[in-house]
Motif scaffolding. Sequence first.
Motif, mmCIF file in Angstrom:
data_model
loop_
_atom_site.group_PDB
_atom_site.id
_atom_site.type_symbol
_atom_site.label_atom_id
_atom_site.label_comp_id
_atom_site.label_asym_id
_atom_site.label_seq_id
_atom_site.Cartn_x
_atom_site.Cartn_y
_atom_site.Cartn_z
ATOM 1 N N THR A 41 34.369 36.557 41.964
ATOM 2 C CA THR A 41 34.725 37.312 43.171
ATOM 3 C C THR A 41 36.166 37.791 43.051
ATOM 4 O O THR A 41 36.818 37.574 42.032
ATOM 5 C CB THR A 41 34.626 36.420 44.418
ATOM 6 N N GLY A 42 36.643 38.403 44.118
ATOM 7 C CA GLY A 42 38.026 38.882 44.153
ATOM 8 C C GLY A 42 39.001 37.851 44.700
ATOM 9 O O GLY A 42 40.091 38.213 45.137
ATOM 10 N N GLY A 43 38.643 36.582 44.715
ATOM 11 C CA GLY A 43 39.580 35.544 45.149
ATOM 12 C C GLY A 43 38.985 34.583 46.153
ATOM 13 O O GLY A 43 37.817 34.686 46.537
ATOM 14 N N GLY A 44 39.809 33.643 46.580
ATOM 15 C CA GLY A 44 39.354 32.583 47.473
ATOM 16 C C GLY A 44 38.908 33.100 48.833
ATOM 17 O O GLY A 44 37.892 32.644 49.377
ATOM 18 N N PRO A 92 45.227 34.068 37.089
ATOM 19 C CA PRO A 92 45.683 35.296 37.736
ATOM 20 C C PRO A 92 45.255 35.408 39.202
ATOM 21 O O PRO A 92 44.327 34.732 39.645
ATOM 22 C CB PRO A 92 45.000 36.388 36.898
ATOM 23 N N LYS A 93 45.946 36.256 39.932
ATOM 24 C CA LYS A 93 45.608 36.533 41.329
ATOM 25 C C LYS A 93 44.446 37.532 41.401
ATOM 26 O O LYS A 93 44.210 38.288 40.461
ATOM 27 C CB LYS A 93 46.826 37.114 42.050
ATOM 28 N N GLY A 94 43.739 37.522 42.510
ATOM 29 C CA GLY A 94 42.684 38.515 42.709
ATOM 30 C C GLY A 94 41.395 38.215 41.972
ATOM 31 O O GLY A 94 40.572 39.105 41.769
ATOM 32 N N ASN A 120 36.131 42.345 36.764
ATOM 33 C CA ASN A 120 37.552 42.242 36.427
ATOM 34 C C ASN A 120 37.656 41.392 35.161
ATOM 35 O O ASN A 120 37.957 40.205 35.205
ATOM 36 C CB ASN A 120 38.261 41.604 37.627
ATOM 37 N N VAL A 121 37.363 42.012 34.026
ATOM 38 C CA VAL A 121 37.211 41.231 32.795
ATOM 39 C C VAL A 121 38.472 40.421 32.437
ATOM 40 O O VAL A 121 38.371 39.210 32.218
ATOM 41 C CB VAL A 121 36.740 42.109 31.615
ATOM 42 N N PRO A 122 39.669 41.056 32.409
ATOM 43 C CA PRO A 122 40.847 40.225 32.066
ATOM 44 C C PRO A 122 41.043 39.084 33.065
ATOM 45 O O PRO A 122 41.364 37.958 32.660
ATOM 46 C CB PRO A 122 42.014 41.220 32.153
#
Length: 403
Positions: free
Chosen positions: A72-75, A210-212, A243-245
């Motif tokens: 996902t895009g984060g918590g 990383p963030k996000g 968001n592969v990286p």
Amino acid sequence: MNKINNLIYLDNAATTKVSEDVLNAMLPYFTQVYSNPSSVYSFAGKAKKAVDEARVQAAKLINAGAEEIYFTGGGSESDNWAIKAVCEAYREKGRHIITSKIEHHAVLHTCQYLEKQGWEVTYLDVDESGMISLDALKAAIRQDTVLISVMAANNEIGTIEPVAEIGKIARENGVLFHTDAVQAYGHLALDVEKMNIDLLSASGHKLNGPKGVGILYVRKGVKIHPLLHGGAQERNRRAGTLNVPGIVGFGKAAELAKAHMEKTMARETQLRDYLITRILTEIPYCRLNGHRTGRLSNNANFCFRFVEGESLLILLDQLGVCASSGSACTSGALDPSHVLLAIGLPHEIAHGSLRLTLSEETTVEELDFVVDGLKKIVARLRAMSPLYEDFIKGQKEGDCNVQ
Ligand SMILES: *Cc1c(COP(=O)(O)O)cnc(C)c1O
């Protein structure tokens, strides 16, 4: 000491530094293997392979299956998704959710949103250490309860909730159990099988990733609707080009956390207890918030009477110290933290809170510098406080430590 910024960074509950190993694992996926993993050519396969590997790494940390991990895009997204989507998928069962009063806003505000949509939410009280009561939880479960969402560890006061016991109660009662494990994932041992966890949220930037980017673990067989509609990514459950990286970084961070967890926890616990002991013995009229021992190994949270948390932060900042307070500045007014109020602190004490959260790089020298500085700052702020003056006048003799 953070040499680049000349800072002492004690706000690791807010975010962490991306570790060198994580960064190096990510780098090739920006400029070399930059393919979209959904494409058909073999160049895409390389990115897909990296994502698959990260999924295994993310799963292993909590004893999950790789196919039960969704990126996902984060918590915050994971929390929103878990709660909204489970409620939607199981609405025929009922319209009742159980959570706690000390959840992160990503959970609390999601529950409040659902209340406006006609859901009923029970917000469990916590005791003075920040723990929910298992008896209260049992009593709150109804025929129409769809979900229990209780965090694994609190982001402000560090208290660890009895996750395994909650999971057992949820399972016995046929209710799904989601835990916001954003602070716990990679910081303490979690096992979704042993603990009967059905859904779990985690975020990369809280464990030197990383963030996000985050994950939602969804137990096989649990129905969950997509939050984001679009492409067929993540087995039709979460649309959007991967968001592969970020995902590769998440996986690496999870792998490293698993490998170093025991050592890091032991070291941080020692430093944390050193910090707590020094502050409680050397600064009068202060208290530790959260459970004395059942807390995250890197979390220390205090209240200093006759002092504003915001003032502490500003003066610590002048010493190059990054810390955090429980107060949230909303529309110009300072609201004390909902967590500190929930553990029973009166407003005037909750206002004087300070959270110091360590990392595996924190040193005794840094903590000594912070405590020495803090002693002076607290004394200076109290010297300007009319309340403190009155208190000292009214105080014939000595010790009246707040709890
Ligand atoms: C940081 C945090 C979140 C939010 O995670 P993001 O990745 O920043 O969206 C949610 N819950 C808890 C307990 C947190 O500490």
